[in-house]
Design a protein around this motif. Sequence first.
Motif, PDB file in Angstrom:
ATOM      1  N   GLN A 121       0.846  -1.186   0.000  1.00 20.06           N
ATOM      2  CA  GLN A 121       0.000   0.000   0.000  1.00 20.06           C
ATOM      3  C   GLN A 121       0.880   1.234   0.000  1.00 20.06           C
ATOM      4  O   GLN A 121       1.455   1.616   1.012  1.00 20.06           O
ATOM      5  CB  GLN A 121      -0.942  -0.022   1.215  1.00 20.06           C
ATOM      6  N   GLY A 122       1.016   1.803  -1.177  1.00 24.96           N
ATOM      7  CA  GLY A 122       1.917   2.938  -1.326  1.00 24.96           C
ATOM      8  C   GLY A 122       1.312   3.995  -2.228  1.00 24.96           C
ATOM      9  O   GLY A 122       0.089   4.154  -2.296  1.00 24.96           O
ATOM     10  N   TYR A 123       2.168   4.648  -2.965  1.00 27.66           N
ATOM     11  CA  TYR A 123       1.741   5.803  -3.742  1.00 27.66           C
ATOM     12  C   TYR A 123       2.209   5.674  -5.182  1.00 27.66           C
ATOM     13  O   TYR A 123       3.263   5.103  -5.459  1.00 27.66           O
ATOM     14  CB  TYR A 123       2.297   7.084  -3.106  1.00 27.66           C
ATOM     15  N   GLU A 124       1.434   6.249  -6.069  1.00 24.44           N
ATOM     16  CA  GLU A 124       1.788   6.200  -7.475  1.00 24.44           C
ATOM     17  C   GLU A 124       3.103   6.938  -7.719  1.00 24.44           C
ATOM     18  O   GLU A 124       3.945   6.507  -8.480  1.00 24.44           O
ATOM     19  CB  GLU A 124       0.662   6.819  -8.319  1.00 24.44           C
ATOM     20  N   TYR A 125       3.237   8.077  -7.061  1.00 22.30           N
ATOM     21  CA  TYR A 125       4.465   8.859  -7.196  1.00 22.30           C
ATOM     22  C   TYR A 125       5.222   8.756  -5.873  1.00 22.30           C
ATOM     23  O   TYR A 125       4.743   9.252  -4.854  1.00 22.30           O
ATOM     24  CB  TYR A 125       4.139  10.321  -7.485  1.00 22.30           C
ATOM     25  N   PRO A 126       6.370   8.115  -5.887  1.00 14.61           N
ATOM     26  CA  PRO A 126       7.094   7.941  -4.629  1.00 14.61           C
ATOM     27  C   PRO A 126       7.345   9.266  -3.900  1.00 14.61           C
ATOM     28  O   PRO A 126       7.388   9.296  -2.678  1.00 14.61           O
ATOM     29  CB  PRO A 126       8.402   7.287  -5.063  1.00 14.61           C
ATOM     30  N   ASP A 127       7.493  10.361  -4.643  1.00 17.79           N
ATOM     31  CA  ASP A 127       7.729  11.633  -3.956  1.00 17.79           C
ATOM     32  C   ASP A 127       6.406  12.305  -3.549  1.00 17.79           C
ATOM     33  O   ASP A 127       6.408  13.378  -2.967  1.00 17.79           O
ATOM     34  CB  ASP A 127       8.572  12.577  -4.820  1.00 17.79           C
ATOM     35  N   ARG A 128       5.298  11.662  -3.870  1.00 19.80           N
ATOM     36  CA  ARG A 128       3.962  12.123  -3.495  1.00 19.80           C
ATOM     37  C   ARG A 128       3.677  13.551  -3.926  1.00 19.80           C
ATOM     38  O   ARG A 128       2.998  14.304  -3.232  1.00 19.80           O
ATOM     39  CB  ARG A 128       3.756  11.946  -1.991  1.00 19.80           C
ATOM     40  N   ARG A 129       4.176  13.914  -5.125  1.00 20.06           N
ATOM     41  CA  ARG A 129       3.830  15.234  -5.640  1.00 20.06           C
ATOM     42  C   ARG A 129       2.342  15.286  -5.969  1.00 20.06           C
ATOM     43  O   ARG A 129       1.729  16.338  -5.970  1.00 20.06           O
ATOM     44  CB  ARG A 129       4.674  15.583  -6.865  1.00 20.06           C
ATOM     45  N   VAL A 130       1.769  14.111  -6.271  1.00 23.59           N
ATOM     46  CA  VAL A 130       0.321  13.960  -6.322  1.00 23.59           C
ATOM     47  C   VAL A 130       0.013  12.789  -5.403  1.00 23.59           C
ATOM     48  O   VAL A 130       0.743  11.797  -5.392  1.00 23.59           O
ATOM     49  CB  VAL A 130      -0.172  13.643  -7.755  1.00 23.59           C
TER      50      VAL A 130
END
Lengths: 430, 173
Positions: free
Chosen positions: A203-212
């Motif tokens: 369970q993570g994020y599409e953009y590792p830097d979470r810009r979105v």
Amino acid sequence: MPESPEEHHESEQPLDEYELRLGAALRLAGDAYDADRHALVTGGTTRGRRMRMRRRAAVVAGAAGVALAGVSGALLVPWHGGSGPASAAASVGAAPRTAHATASPAPVTGAAMVRTLEKLLPKGTFAHVGSRGSDEEPTGFPYATVVYDDGKGAAGISVSLNRVVPGGTDARQAVTCPDKVAIPYDACTSRRLADGSVVMVFQGYEYPDRRVDTKRWTADLVTPTGQHVSVSEWNAAQEKDSPVTRSQPPLSAAQLTDFVAARAWRPLADAVPEDPHQAAEPAPESGGAPIVGTLAALLPKGVHVVTRSRKSEDDAGSYAYVVVDDGKGRSLVQINVQPDMSDVAGDLFGSGDETLADGTRVAQHQGPGDKGVAGVVMWTVDTLRTDGRRVVVSAFNSGTQHDAATRAAPALTMQQLRAIALSPQWLSAG
Amino acid sequence: MRQEHADEYAEFASARAGHLYRSACLLAAGDTHLAEDLVQETLGRLYVRWARVSRVGNPAGYAQTVLTRTFLAHQRRRSSTERATDVFPDLPAADGSDGGDSALLRLTLLDALGRLPPKDRAVVVLRYWEDRSIAQTADVLDASSAAVRTRCVRALARLRELLGEELGAYARP
């Protein structure tokens, strides 16, 4: 080639009107093509893996009997000695396309992928985005992508199937949670199910830097016989460039597990052609002491190792990291030890860089971290021995590459990094 | 590939695949199967070299270079360099806003591109689709700037001949 008056203009000329119109025309024509990015990336990654395996297999086994042609590599040789003759055929990108299958199960169609995907999801609406069968050109894994709405907001869901060598590198990597030093995420579990399959839920994020803040949740299941089922879901209708529609993706971790563990996928996965390059995969190359141990032993006195890379991150024995703390905050120190890198010497070293008496080349860089996190610096000493062995050590003023800086400078000085990179210990490593 | 590189690569590939595919469609003069093949081959090569690619900077430019060279290598392997006359470009599906005129013009342009020798086509795509300078185009093709200029002039002349004044319609606002 005919001489042209243009030959004599050395500087760049501004484009004339016809050239500008041509540019506009090309944009109109080019922009009309819509890529199936998932298929392209999956196919590209598969080819890359095969190229790597081919290279490693060639090093270890020499000319190993299976001749390769072309680039697509849809080689249909059974791993476990099927009934057909041991012939290999490859599909090549150029027409005419030829692919001769030996003993292969019936192909799975893109439509069957979509049907199965929709059947396994709770009640909701579906919009078909894309799919591919196992026998479609260009060769790739069967997959299906839909936009699913359970009434709480549209969400992209994508499933793909593959076969991996049981116990092989791909099988292991597919179900190994990534290290949080490398990529931030909220949760990840990997566990064995009653039937011997291993499932990882991430369970993570599409953009590792979470810009979105698009969430990407995935489940990967590898069965004891090497069937690999992978599903991804987002809290947006598409993985990229699409607004967040809901706080979470629709399927919970438990539902994701049930989804990939569904028996319906197993016969479909069997339709994926076996890849003899995977079968030719040699044992991991890291025969010697793990690099991380050598790295830790070379650290200067007074720095305390907080965490270190696990063996699974040790890509063929070439990469390792430690997070150290000298009492002033955490600092990531990473190392790559790579053989046969002479071919890229020109990319790595410039004319201003140093060459030692024994021919070893040394470059030193101090700059911002390569993840674009404000305030994070990366100090690097890059070395290339005359035998082609590259040892590059970098230190950061943060415990990871993606978190804010924890201190002004890395815990190691350039001189200390240099001493690590130039240590004779690496001559016997990897 | 270590996880960090794998994630970087995946993010890059996903972000660039669309643009690479559109470039490849132009290079392939509308042959979408070939375009998919070229992009996958390009991404595969990037995957293998990712650790190095990501370190030397501008991976997007590097990817474009790999794509162009992959295309040219593919063309060299083919016996014929001209599109067979009975093969037409695969046109993207027309949406509601896309009148038949526009589709016809695209078809004509792609057909004209297909009649250029591969290297000339690569020059046109790099110069006018990628907006590369002569010098940058020369780098990608491993050619001299003079040779690129010559190809450019020749390709433009051929396109004028094939397309006539039709090109003007593209520039309408």
